[in-house]
Design a protein around this motif. Sequence first.
Motif, PDB file in Angstrom:
ATOM      1  N   ALA A   1      -2.157   1.884  -5.150  1.00 43.52           N
ATOM      2  CA  ALA A   1      -3.440   2.258  -4.570  1.00 43.52           C
ATOM      3  C   ALA A   1      -4.566   1.803  -5.477  1.00 43.52           C
ATOM      4  O   ALA A   1      -4.472   1.896  -6.703  1.00 43.52           O
ATOM      5  CB  ALA A   1      -3.528   3.766  -4.350  1.00 43.52           C
ATOM      6  N   ASP A  17       0.804  -1.226   0.000  1.00 41.24           N
ATOM      7  CA  ASP A  17       0.000   0.000   0.000  1.00 41.24           C
ATOM      8  C   ASP A  17       0.836   1.275   0.000  1.00 41.24           C
ATOM      9  O   ASP A  17       0.288   2.378  -0.011  1.00 41.24           O
ATOM     10  CB  ASP A  17      -1.011   0.010   1.150  1.00 41.24           C
ATOM     11  CG  ASP A  17      -0.374   0.188   2.526  1.00 41.24           C
ATOM     12  OD1 ASP A  17       0.869   0.205   2.643  1.00 41.24           O
ATOM     13  OD2 ASP A  17      -1.134   0.296   3.509  1.00 41.24           O
ATOM     14  N   LYS A  59      -3.519   5.668   3.664  1.00 42.24           N
ATOM     15  CA  LYS A  59      -4.016   4.287   3.650  1.00 42.24           C
ATOM     16  C   LYS A  59      -3.543   3.521   4.870  1.00 42.24           C
ATOM     17  O   LYS A  59      -4.287   2.683   5.410  1.00 42.24           O
ATOM     18  CB  LYS A  59      -3.578   3.570   2.363  1.00 42.24           C
ATOM     19  CG  LYS A  59      -4.095   2.141   2.249  1.00 42.24           C
ATOM     20  CD  LYS A  59      -5.617   2.097   2.209  1.00 42.24           C
ATOM     21  CE  LYS A  59      -6.148   0.680   2.188  1.00 42.24           C
ATOM     22  NZ  LYS A  59      -6.006   0.018   3.494  1.00 42.24           N
TER      23      LYS A  59
END
Length: 282
Positions: A187, A183, A274
């Motif tokens: 994405a 991550d 994230k």
Amino acid sequence: MSIGGTQPEPIRPTARTATPRRLLMCRPQHFEVTYSINPWMHPEKPVDRELALLQWDRLREVYLSLGHTVEVIDPLPGLPDMVFAANGATVVDGKVLGARFRHLERTAEGPAYLSWFAAQGYRDVLWPEFINEGEGDYLPVGRRILAGTGFRTDQRSHHEAQEFFGLPVTSLTLVDPEHYHLDTALAVLSDTEIMYYPAAFSPGSRSVLQNLFPDALHADPQDAAVFGLNAFSDGYNVVLPQAAAGLIERLRRRGFNPIGVDLTELLKAGGAVKCCTLELRP
């Protein structure tokens, strides 16, 4: 095109729809950098916890303003990285695959997150046999899961995840230690679209991504270096570090609504948008 470069970006007036999501976050109440388990962590540099809390609060407010539901797990003393909720588990179809961390400093986070899920009534829960670091290395795209390995997650856990979720799992090998989790290098933008930094992946993995997502947005080294790919998308709104100016403009040209936020204090531990966000997929 070089693997670190970007392709020309056409204007794509695509109609996009935001889908409300249910998210789990953890306040950085005990945030600090006292050890180093990735290239971003420098214990000798001071951390401003109050600023980290303000930046985290702003991220949560952005999610709420977009119509998302945000659950909050209580932070535990002695677990400064617990703020990075994405690492705590992977949730797909209401099934919870727990996280087993590679580094001793984070091992207690896995049981802490599973205890939260148990208290919330989740019943289909698996404590993993092999090391995996949750959504740090597992990113669902539609009905497929992209799975990172190379630095943290054991590749054997990819088979474990496929058997548990009953979805195809595609293994991707990371080769740049500054992008130690999937991550940080990729994405998910929608059920069919991603953006990623090609140089973070092995040649074979780049070929896999090119075949699966030929129209993917490629980040340049400058945007990747500020964790611009550590982003969250609801299909229309894309929340990402505000320093990723190039990605913000190119997302806008593709019909997304990019929203820049400042999480520079949390980046001192190697995390951004994230990392702070675990999606609870029903």
